[in-house]
Enzyme design. Structure first.
Site, PDB file in Angstrom:
ATOM      1  N   ASP A 102       0.860  -1.188   0.000  1.00 29.85           N
ATOM      2  CA  ASP A 102       0.000   0.000   0.000  1.00 29.85           C
ATOM      3  C   ASP A 102       0.900   1.243   0.000  1.00 29.85           C
ATOM      4  OD1 ASP A 102      -2.392   1.402   0.178  1.00 29.85           O
ATOM      5  OD2 ASP A 102      -2.465   1.314   2.374  1.00 29.85           O
ATOM      6  N   ASN A 112     -10.112   0.244  -0.274  1.00 29.50           N
ATOM      7  CA  ASN A 112      -9.155   0.189   0.836  1.00 29.50           C
ATOM      8  C   ASN A 112      -9.809   0.520   2.175  1.00 29.50           C
ATOM      9  OD1 ASN A 112      -7.301  -0.211  -1.173  1.00 29.50           O
ATOM     10  ND2 ASN A 112      -5.908   1.402  -0.495  1.00 29.50           N
TER      11      ASN A 112
HETATM   12  P1  13P Z   1      -9.172   4.356   5.718  1.00 27.52           P
HETATM   13  O1  13P Z   1      -8.348   5.214   6.630  1.00 27.52           O
HETATM   14  O2  13P Z   1     -10.436   5.050   5.305  1.00 27.52           O
HETATM   15  O3  13P Z   1      -9.434   3.019   6.277  1.00 27.52           O
HETATM   16  O4  13P Z   1      -8.346   4.155   4.375  1.00 27.52           O
HETATM   17  C1  13P Z   1      -7.312   3.215   4.296  1.00 27.52           C
HETATM   18  C2  13P Z   1      -6.550   3.330   3.034  1.00 27.52           C
HETATM   19  O5  13P Z   1      -6.965   3.932   2.060  1.00 27.52           O
HETATM   20  C3  13P Z   1      -5.222   2.678   2.981  1.00 27.52           C
HETATM   21  O6  13P Z   1      -4.552   2.962   1.789  1.00 27.52           O
END
Ligand code: 13P
Length: 341
Positions: free
Chosen positions: A83, A266
């Site tokens: 990520d 996500n």
């Molecule tokens: P949130 O903080 O809304 O859970 O998003 C997580 C995210 O986009 C990780 O890349």
């Protein structure tokens, strides 16, 4: 089955017109929660780790926990995704480590804070695509900048100042060859996204629809998609927490996105809230407890419940057994044929 390509999961999701949640992890309990939820709902699974998670788990712990997951849950097609890779080097090290998918977030400079130029983003992303595709690994790119800061990554923007320009998105996909594209439509990372319930206007869903109209064959990714449910906030505050009132992304808006090309969603914050609420409850109700399992088990169960619910809401439930995994070698050949075609 071994860890699989995210491209395959998203292609299958597009065929079946559903979305796949991508859940962040740092430790064993979070991985177990996702895998148990996937088994219960018969869902394919995307497990993702940020740079922060990789350093927290010393990388190798995380990778071997994921190997354990594939051994123990052989019926679940499972992806290990990086990520917000902040640089070409970070993405290459993840590929070397065994990730089957990486995000090159070239919307920001390698400091993870400063919005970059379009040219920088294209160049860095294309370099990652070349390396990754030669090994059958999937690449997610990002165009436009999300708001908020998560795990030290993000410009701390308000979510609306750098929305994705649909025309640039088309050019970006053409120039880079990414498999999936993260777009900025007003969401942000973290718990404090909106000060009241957002509407389709707040979230710029029309922009998402326009991007999908122009890029019907690109898998779109919604970051910052936690719904920040009130019941999870309440549990934390009931047991001594101090969260301020806040709203996340309504499930209906995500489902509208899924009808319009969103294939990866996500979610991190909702799981953090669930875990923290469960741990606080044990500490509050049983201050005499000191066995970590007495609070980590309820924490894991609470996260599993949220993940299973999202898997059902996103439509991936029931699809784990739809397809046989394509090996990374075969994926690499596909990319090569596509490039030379
Ligand atoms: P949130 O903080 O809304 O859970 O998003 C997580 C995210 O986009 C990780 O890349």
């Amino acid at each position: 089955m071994p860890l699989v390509s995210m491209r395959q999961l998203l292609d299958e999701a597009a065929k079946g017109a559903y979305g796949v949640g991508a859940f962040n992890v740092n430790n064993m309990e979070q991985i177990q929660a996702i895998m148990e939820a996937a088994r219960e709902t018969k869902s394919p699974a995307i497990v993702q780790a940020s740079r922060g998670a990789r350093s927290y788990s010393q990388d190798r712990f995380l990778y071997h926990l994921m190997l354990a997951a594939t051994e123990l849950y052989p019926e679940i097609p499972t992806v290990l995704h990086l990520d917000h890779g902040n640089s070409v080097e970070t993405c290459k090290s993840a590929i070397g480590m065994g990730f089957t998918s990486v995000m090159m977030d070239g919307s920001l400079m390698p400091d993870g804070k400063t919005p970059s130029t379009f040219e920088y983003n294209v160049k860095a992303t294309r370099e990652v695509v070349e390396t990754a595709h030669s090994k059958g690994i999937t690449v997610e790119g990002e165009i436009g900048c999300l708001g908020g800061i998560e795990d030290g990554h993000g410009a701390g923007l308000d979510g609306l100042s750098h929305l994705t320009d649909p025309e640039q998105a088309v050019e970006f996909v053409r120039e880079t060859g990414v498999d999936a594209l993260a777009i900025a439509i007003g969401t942000s990372h973290g718990a404090y996204k909106f000060t009241s319930k957002p509407t389709g206007e707040t979230l710029k869903m029309d922009r998402l629809l326009e991007i999908h109209r122009r890029l019907p064959n690109t898998h779109l990714v919604m970051h910052g998609s936690s719904s920040v449910p009130k019941d999870l906030q309440d549990i934390i505050n009931q047991y001594g927490g101090k969260l301020k009132p806040t709203w996340g992304v309504p499930i209906e808006e995500i489902q509208l996105g899924i009808k319009n090309g969103v294939r990866k969603i996500n979610v991190d914050t909702d799981n953090r809230l669930a875990i923290t609420g469960a741990i606080r409850k044990v500490f509050w109700e049983k201050p005499e407890e000191f066995d970590p399992r007495s609070y980590l088990k309820p924490a894991r169960d609470a996260m599993k419940k949220v993940v299973a619910q999202r898997m059902t809401q996103f439509g991936q439930a029931g699809h784990a057994g739809d397809y046989a995994p394509i090996s990374l070698e075969a994926m690499a050949k596909r990319y090569q044929q596509h490039l030379t075609a």
